[in-house]
Design an enzyme around this catalytic site. Structure first.
Site, PDB file in Angstrom:
ATOM      1  N   CYS A  47       0.838  -1.198   0.000  1.00 45.22           N
ATOM      2  CA  CYS A  47       0.000   0.000   0.000  1.00 45.22           C
ATOM      3  C   CYS A  47       0.874   1.250   0.000  1.00 45.22           C
ATOM      4  O   CYS A  47       1.980   1.256   0.553  1.00 45.22           O
ATOM      5  CB  CYS A  47      -0.904  -0.022   1.231  1.00 45.22           C
ATOM      6  SG  CYS A  47      -2.001   1.401   1.374  1.00 45.22           S
ATOM      7  N   SER A  49       0.518   3.792   1.735  1.00 40.77           N
ATOM      8  CA  SER A  49       0.745   4.248   3.109  1.00 40.77           C
ATOM      9  C   SER A  49       2.033   3.653   3.683  1.00 40.77           C
ATOM     10  O   SER A  49       2.763   4.325   4.417  1.00 40.77           O
ATOM     11  CB  SER A  49      -0.439   3.867   3.997  1.00 40.77           C
ATOM     12  OG  SER A  49      -1.628   4.460   3.531  1.00 40.77           O
ATOM     13  N   HIS A  52       4.850   5.687   2.337  1.00 37.83           N
ATOM     14  CA  HIS A  52       5.012   6.972   3.020  1.00 37.83           C
ATOM     15  C   HIS A  52       5.917   6.824   4.243  1.00 37.83           C
ATOM     16  O   HIS A  52       6.727   7.710   4.537  1.00 37.83           O
ATOM     17  CB  HIS A  52       3.650   7.516   3.472  1.00 37.83           C
ATOM     18  CG  HIS A  52       2.822   8.090   2.360  1.00 37.83           C
ATOM     19  ND1 HIS A  52       3.357   8.817   1.322  1.00 37.83           N
ATOM     20  CD2 HIS A  52       1.479   8.050   2.131  1.00 37.83           C
ATOM     21  CE1 HIS A  52       2.387   9.204   0.508  1.00 37.83           C
ATOM     22  NE2 HIS A  52       1.238   8.743   0.979  1.00 37.83           N
ATOM     23  N   HIS A  69      -0.079  -3.745   6.392  1.00 41.84           N
ATOM     24  CA  HIS A  69      -1.353  -3.650   7.096  1.00 41.84           C
ATOM     25  C   HIS A  69      -2.524  -4.163   6.260  1.00 41.84           C
ATOM     26  O   HIS A  69      -3.673  -4.029   6.671  1.00 41.84           O
ATOM     27  CB  HIS A  69      -1.620  -2.187   7.494  1.00 41.84           C
ATOM     28  CG  HIS A  69      -1.731  -1.266   6.326  1.00 41.84           C
ATOM     29  ND1 HIS A  69      -0.625  -0.810   5.635  1.00 41.84           N
ATOM     30  CD2 HIS A  69      -2.812  -0.726   5.695  1.00 41.84           C
ATOM     31  CE1 HIS A  69      -1.021  -0.029   4.653  1.00 41.84           C
ATOM     32  NE2 HIS A  69      -2.347   0.031   4.661  1.00 41.84           N
ATOM     33  N   CYS A 176      -7.447  -3.188   3.660  1.00 47.21           N
ATOM     34  CA  CYS A 176      -7.232  -1.756   3.436  1.00 47.21           C
ATOM     35  C   CYS A 176      -7.869  -1.283   2.136  1.00 47.21           C
ATOM     36  O   CYS A 176      -8.941  -0.710   2.141  1.00 47.21           O
ATOM     37  CB  CYS A 176      -5.736  -1.423   3.441  1.00 47.21           C
ATOM     38  SG  CYS A 176      -5.415   0.348   3.185  1.00 47.21           S
TER      39      CYS A 176
END
Length: 376
Positions: A47, A49, A52, A69, A176
């Protein structure tokens, strides 16, 4: 299982520090304590995220840590007091827990549990300790999931038991991307039949928004992205119009306002860019348009706009995990998929063995993948 109650040695992708490739290491995973579950991860998605954090764009993160996640796996063992699952059960770890007791959990309009680790980023489980060690040093968890590991330990309020027939290499996306996008359309925005929607960003989450808009009966779904190569996949999932901002010499919100007679009914920002968030807001109808912010922006980012944009009736809101109450709703979503109420298989464009995780992030950086699933 034979490993119950014992430390498990396994492979994990450790993020030692920001702006470094993940390092495949042998780690030790301690047994679950009371109200915890140890899971053998079978499949996990990559992902934005996670990226990041690798790039150091999220403040408060503690290194080293194990990211990941968006996953599905099988319960290996449970700690004392766990009554709703047992070894062998198929499960999805949850980055958003559901304690069922706090003010948010008891409120039908919220799905953000007080016991989340999204803002403080403690990097620990609820008892404020880690179950991971590597080279004799403790390793932090990531939002209570840490699925870039062959085994992980989660609090029992942060895992959902799912149907035993669920294909784990597909429903891992329910942890997610799919839930976030689909739910943002059907739960958060509550898209109405016959409406017009604009989706900014056509990654896995953005395409899931399109699936949700179509399922809700939207008559026009405008896909917006700087990469025109993504338009074919967007069309496959239900997009009707396609816009590449690079093809215009004026603000894209003006283009959308003109082509929709004063603005779209719903806009979704799925990038994490505050400038695009403002464009999405401006693109909605001045009297009743609704904008849903889904993308995760860097911690230092800020957003500003003329208050008149919302004074006249526009609504700006956000969504975590598509508004789904995770322990309650994710199993239902899996069952809906098994009952063929929606189709999302095309979201996964690449499958790689877990050991090639850094190749998966390279595909993400190049824009070559929609979703890469790692098989563990």
């Amino acid at each position: 299982m034979a490993t119950a109650g014992k430390v498990i040695k396994c492979k994990a992708a450790v993020c030692w520090a920001p702006k470094q490739p993940l390092s495949i290491e042998e780690i030790e995973v301690a047994p679950p304590k009371a109200h915890e579950v140890r899971i053998k991860i079978v499949a996990t998605g990559i992902c934005r995220s996670d990226d990041h954090v690798i790039e150091g764009e999220i403040s408060g993160i503690k290194y080293p840590l194990i990211l990941g996640h968006e996953a599905a796996g099988i319960v290996e063992s449970v700690g004392e007091g766990v009554t709703d699952m047992k070894p062998g059960d198929k499960v999805i770890p949850l980055g958003i827990p559901q304690c069922g007791k706090c003010k948010c959990c008891l409120n039908p309009y919220s799905n953000l549990c007080y016991k989340n680790d999204l803002e403080k980023y403690s990097g620990m489980l609820l008892d404020n300790t880690s179950r991971f060690t590597c080279k004799g040093k403790p390793v932090h968890h990531f939002i209570g999931t840490s699925t870039f590991s062959e085994y992980t330990v989660v609090d029992d309020i942060a895992v959902a038991k799912i149907h035993q027939d669920a294909p784990l290499d597909k429903v891992c996306l329910f942890g997610c991307s799919f839930s976030t996008g689909y739910g943002s359309a059907v739960n958060t925005a509550k898209v109405k039949p016959g409406s017009t929607c604009a989706v900014f960003g056509l990654g896995g989450v953005g395409l899931s928004v399109i699936i949700g808009c179509k399922a809700a009966g939207a008559s026009r779904i405008i896909a917006v992205d700087l990469n025109s190569d993504k338009f074919a996949k967007a069309k496959e999932f239900g997009a009707t119009d396609f816009i590449n901002p690079k093809d215009y010499d004026r603000p894209i919100d003006e283009v959308l306002t003109e082509m929709t007679e004063d603005g779209v009914d719903y806009a979704f920002e799925v990038i994490g860019n505050t400038g695009v968030m403002t464009s999405a807001l401006k693109s909605t109808h001045f009297g009743y348009g609704k904008t849903v912010i889904i993308g995760l922006a860097p911690s230092t980012a800020t957003i500003s706009f003329d208050p008149m944009l919302i004074l006249t009736g526009r609504v700006l809101t956000g969504a975590i995990l598509g508004g789904f109450k995770p322990k309650d709703d994710i199993p239902k979503l899996v069952s809906d998929y098994l009952n063929k109420k929606f189709e999302f298989d095309g979201l996964v464009t690449h499958r790689l063995p877990f050991m090639k995780i850094n190749e998966g992030f390279e595909l993400l950086h190049k824009g070559d993948s929609i979703r890469t699933v790692l098989t563990v």
